[in-house]
Design a protein around this motif. Structure first.
Motif, PDB file in Angstrom:
ATOM      1  N   ALA A   1      24.742 -18.009   2.603  1.00 26.93           N
ATOM      2  CA  ALA A   1      23.740 -17.077   2.073  1.00 26.93           C
ATOM      3  C   ALA A   1      22.337 -17.543   2.435  1.00 26.93           C
ATOM      4  O   ALA A   1      21.480 -16.741   2.851  1.00 26.93           O
ATOM      5  N   ARG A   2      22.073 -18.832   2.301  1.00 28.16           N
ATOM      6  CA  ARG A   2      20.743 -19.349   2.633  1.00 28.16           C
ATOM      7  C   ARG A   2      20.520 -19.384   4.140  1.00 28.16           C
ATOM      8  O   ARG A   2      19.399 -19.163   4.615  1.00 28.16           O
ATOM      9  N   MET A   3      21.553 -19.684   4.905  1.00 28.22           N
ATOM     10  CA  MET A   3      21.408 -19.660   6.361  1.00 28.22           C
ATOM     11  C   MET A   3      21.031 -18.257   6.837  1.00 28.22           C
ATOM     12  O   MET A   3      20.188 -18.081   7.719  1.00 28.22           O
ATOM     13  N   ARG A   4      21.655 -17.267   6.247  1.00 34.00           N
ATOM     14  CA  ARG A   4      21.317 -15.885   6.622  1.00 34.00           C
ATOM     15  C   ARG A   4      19.877 -15.552   6.243  1.00 34.00           C
ATOM     16  O   ARG A   4      19.148 -14.896   6.982  1.00 34.00           O
ATOM     17  N   ASP A   5      19.464 -16.033   5.060  1.00 37.41           N
ATOM     18  CA  ASP A   5      18.130 -15.743   4.558  1.00 37.41           C
ATOM     19  C   ASP A   5      17.055 -16.466   5.364  1.00 37.41           C
ATOM     20  O   ASP A   5      16.050 -15.868   5.767  1.00 37.41           O
ATOM     21  N   TYR A   6      17.250 -17.759   5.639  1.00 34.77           N
ATOM     22  CA  TYR A   6      16.215 -18.574   6.273  1.00 34.77           C
ATOM     23  C   TYR A   6      16.233 -18.509   7.802  1.00 34.77           C
ATOM     24  O   TYR A   6      15.197 -18.671   8.442  1.00 34.77           O
ATOM     25  N   PHE A   7      17.427 -18.293   8.365  1.00 30.50           N
ATOM     26  CA  PHE A   7      17.565 -18.369   9.826  1.00 30.50           C
ATOM     27  C   PHE A   7      18.129 -17.105  10.468  1.00 30.50           C
ATOM     28  O   PHE A   7      18.110 -16.976  11.690  1.00 30.50           O
ATOM     29  N   GLY A   8      18.692 -16.232   9.662  1.00 29.11           N
ATOM     30  CA  GLY A   8      19.356 -15.064  10.227  1.00 29.11           C
ATOM     31  C   GLY A   8      20.652 -15.414  10.929  1.00 29.11           C
ATOM     32  O   GLY A   8      21.104 -14.698  11.823  1.00 29.11           O
ATOM     33  N   LEU A   9      21.279 -16.525  10.517  1.00 27.91           N
ATOM     34  CA  LEU A   9      22.512 -17.005  11.136  1.00 27.91           C
ATOM     35  C   LEU A   9      23.586 -17.182  10.076  1.00 27.91           C
ATOM     36  O   LEU A   9      23.290 -17.388   8.896  1.00 27.91           O
ATOM     37  N   SER A  10      24.848 -17.133  10.509  1.00 29.31           N
ATOM     38  CA  SER A  10      25.968 -17.274   9.585  1.00 29.31           C
ATOM     39  C   SER A  10      26.826 -18.476   9.952  1.00 29.31           C
ATOM     40  O   SER A  10      27.047 -18.767  11.128  1.00 29.31           O
ATOM     41  N   THR A  11      27.316 -19.188   8.919  1.00 28.08           N
ATOM     42  CA  THR A  11      28.251 -20.303   9.115  1.00 28.08           C
ATOM     43  C   THR A  11      29.532 -20.096   8.318  1.00 28.08           C
ATOM     44  O   THR A  11      30.319 -21.022   8.166  1.00 28.08           O
ATOM     45  N   ILE A  12      29.747 -18.898   7.825  1.00 24.98           N
ATOM     46  CA  ILE A  12      30.839 -18.679   6.888  1.00 24.98           C
ATOM     47  C   ILE A  12      32.201 -19.032   7.484  1.00 24.98           C
ATOM     48  O   ILE A  12      33.094 -19.508   6.769  1.00 24.98           O
ATOM     49  N   ASP A  13      32.387 -18.835   8.775  1.00 21.42           N
ATOM     50  CA  ASP A  13      33.666 -19.180   9.408  1.00 21.42           C
ATOM     51  C   ASP A  13      33.558 -20.453  10.248  1.00 21.42           C
ATOM     52  O   ASP A  13      34.432 -20.746  11.068  1.00 21.42           O
ATOM     53  N   ASN A  14      32.491 -21.205  10.022  1.00 18.98           N
ATOM     54  CA  ASN A  14      32.231 -22.379  10.846  1.00 18.98           C
ATOM     55  C   ASN A  14      31.698 -23.532   9.987  1.00 18.98           C
ATOM     56  O   ASN A  14      30.558 -23.976  10.171  1.00 18.98           O
ATOM     57  N   PRO A  15      32.500 -24.035   9.053  1.00 18.21           N
ATOM     58  CA  PRO A  15      31.999 -25.109   8.177  1.00 18.21           C
ATOM     59  C   PRO A  15      31.615 -26.380   8.923  1.00 18.21           C
ATOM     60  O   PRO A  15      30.760 -27.129   8.457  1.00 18.21           O
ATOM     61  N   ALA A  16      32.205 -26.630  10.095  1.00 17.67           N
ATOM     62  CA  ALA A  16      31.845 -27.832  10.861  1.00 17.67           C
ATOM     63  C   ALA A  16      30.363 -27.844  11.196  1.00 17.67           C
ATOM     64  O   ALA A  16      29.722 -28.906  11.181  1.00 17.67           O
ATOM     65  N   ASP A  17      29.803 -26.667  11.483  1.00 13.10           N
ATOM     66  CA  ASP A  17      28.383 -26.563  11.786  1.00 13.10           C
ATOM     67  C   ASP A  17      27.600 -26.045  10.578  1.00 13.10           C
ATOM     68  O   ASP A  17      26.423 -25.687  10.711  1.00 13.10           O
TER      69      ASP A  17
END
Length: 494
Positions: free
Chosen positions: A382-398
């Motif tokens: 949620a914060r990655m989307r808010d601050y960077f416009g990027l998603s890590t939901i399917d990529n916990p390694a990154d």
């Protein structure tokens, strides 16, 4: 005399600290994977032994007696810092320290394996155990120190800083960056439209990258007779001041990634190598908290290593070690690239603070118990989307598995990175005021004026004063974020 008794006892503790530091550095760089369980047991036992000896009641008696002795000013300061250190040590029983050390090490070892597999599910139980122990630690420290649990953890890494002091600064910075990141990206796009950047065209042999790193780290002041460069899963600076172990990680298609890591860790190493040796066994002779430590690493990486003047000196090294000739115009777009990304350690200096703020916000919730381990991926995303416009939901390694800090139980550490960046910019501004030839010196490869200034104002003072007092003494004022935002505007703005 009680002060003399303390001195003898602290020499013995230093020997245990030395052993633990070298064993830890070896575990992260050279230990065979099958040695993990026994290494964790050994280091847990040593940590317990150290804690028992460092928290023995006799120390409190010796401190009380020494306070009545006729001591010079330096010894009085040394005693005050030891008393603070002793209070923090005695917050925790030795049995807990031993148990927690073992859990942290095993979790970190598991993290190295499971991050490579992008396996969050099997990592959760180990991380839950570590965070449970961190919450237990925070509660014990808070009750003794009279602080909130998270502040009690921050105190271990940066004495004097409090979450309620840091949060407003971070909120203001976050607000600034929301507007400035798009501006920096637009400026970058305009420049690249006029002059497309030359690609980082590898492959770059790892051994050649290593030689380049060694050449530049020694050029900026690293004493290779008291330190070394190795490879690890996550770059770090460890070991002891007389034997500093720094590491990096290499990409064969990008020499700047490892080189900037080397320069960052060299900044840490320079601090360690130049601490007051005669007080190395006392807390007085140790580095003054992690924000000051990060200010030293970021000073080398950002204020020096990404400064065009530095590359007037360093550019010929690329031809010597990598066999490629680069012009300043070709290299600067890579050094000053702004690109919102997933990985904190690879982030540019414009977006990097947002990575830190994200972690600061989440770990406060984890310590408070308002965020569960199982919910971290969603909260992180949620914060990655808010601050960077990027998603890590399917990529916990990154995403939430990318850093070593949480697996190793280092909660309260992250704020130091951005506080350190602010302090580094303020220190460079102060140095420039006193040495108008700063950039000319850099271009000539003359690092002695810079290192002399830092040695006198930061390194040689160890922990003789608080972080705010050291910064004000060195720069003439308390922490002022304007130097950091001015630095970003000057380097990346229109």
């Amino acid at each position: 005399m009680s002060f003399a008794k303390l001195d003898v006892h602290l020499h013995k503790l230093e020997a245990l600290e030395h052993a633990l530091a070298i064993l830890g550095a070896d575990e992260a760089t050279h230990m065979a994977i099958g040695g993990g369980e026994k290494r964790a047991e050994a280091m847990a036992s040593l940590a317990g032994l150290h804690h028992r000896q460092a928290s023995t009641p006799e120390i409190a008696d010796w401190i009380a007696d020494a306070e009545n002795e006729d001591l010079d000013e330096t010894k009085k300061i040394a005693l005050i810092e030891l008393k603070r250190d002793y209070t923090n040590l005695t917050c925790l029983p030795s049995e807990f320290v031993e148990r927690q050390t073992g859990a942290r090490m095993r979790c970190e070892q598991l993290w190295r394996d499971l991050r490579a597999k992008n396996d969050w599910t099997n990592f959760v139980p180990a991380l839950e155990n570590v965070i449970s122990l961190v919450r237990e630690e925070a509660a014990m420290r808070a009750s003794v120190l009279g602080l909130s649990p998270y502040d009690a953890m921050m105190e271990q890494y940066d004495p004097g800083n409090r979450a309620d002091m840091v949060a407003p600064v971070f909120d203001d910075l976050k607000s600034f960056l929301r507007d400035f990141v798009p501006e920096a990206l637009a400026v970058q796009e305009e420049r690249r439209a006029k002059t497309p950047p030359r690609p980082l065209s590898g492959p770059y042999a790892i051994e050649k990258q290593r030689e380049l790193g060694l050449a530049l780290m020694t050029a900026v002041g690293f004493d290779i007779t008291h330190g070394s460069l190795s490879v690890s899963h996550h770059p770090f600076c460890g070991g002891v001041p007389s034997d500093v172990r720094i590491t990096t990680r290499y990409k064969t298609n990008d020499f700047l990634s490892s080189l900037m890591g080397v320069l960052h860790e060299t900044g840490h190493a320079l601090y360690e190598q130049n601490l007051p040796k005669e007080w190395s066994h006392w807390p007085l002779g140790k580095a003054r908290g992690m924000s000051m430590h990060e200010s030293q690493s970021l000073f080398v990486e950002k204020q020096i290593g990404r400064n065009p003047s530095f590359w007037e000196f360093a550019l010929p090294h690329l031809g010597q070690y990598l066999g490629q000739t680069w012009s300043m115009a070709e290299l600067l777009p890579h050094l000053h690239q702004v690109e919102p990304g997933l990985i904190r350690v690879d982030a540019d200096e414009v977006t990097y603070p947002l990575h830190v703020i994200l972690r600061f916000e989440l770990e406060r919730e984890l310590i408070a118990g308002t965020l569960s381990v199982s919910d971290i991926p969603e909260a992180w995303d949620a914060r990655m989307r808010d601050y960077f416009g990027l998603s890590t939901i399917d990529n916990p390694a990154d995403g939430p598995m990318q850093d070593v800090h949480w697996p190793s139980g280092a909660f309260g550490y992250f704020p130091s990175y951005t506080l350190g960046a602010m302090m580094a910019a303020q220190q460079w501004a102060a140095f420039e005021r006193q040495h108008p030839t700063a950039n000319t010196d850099l271009a000539a490869g003359n690092f002695e004026p810079i290192n002399t200034w830092r040695r006198q104002n930061i390194w040689a003072k160890g922990s003789s004063a608080s972080t705010p007092a050291l910064l004000e003494s060195a720069t003439g004022e308390s922490l002022n974020a304007i130097y950091f935002t001015n630095h970003l505007r000057a380097r990346y703005g229109a």
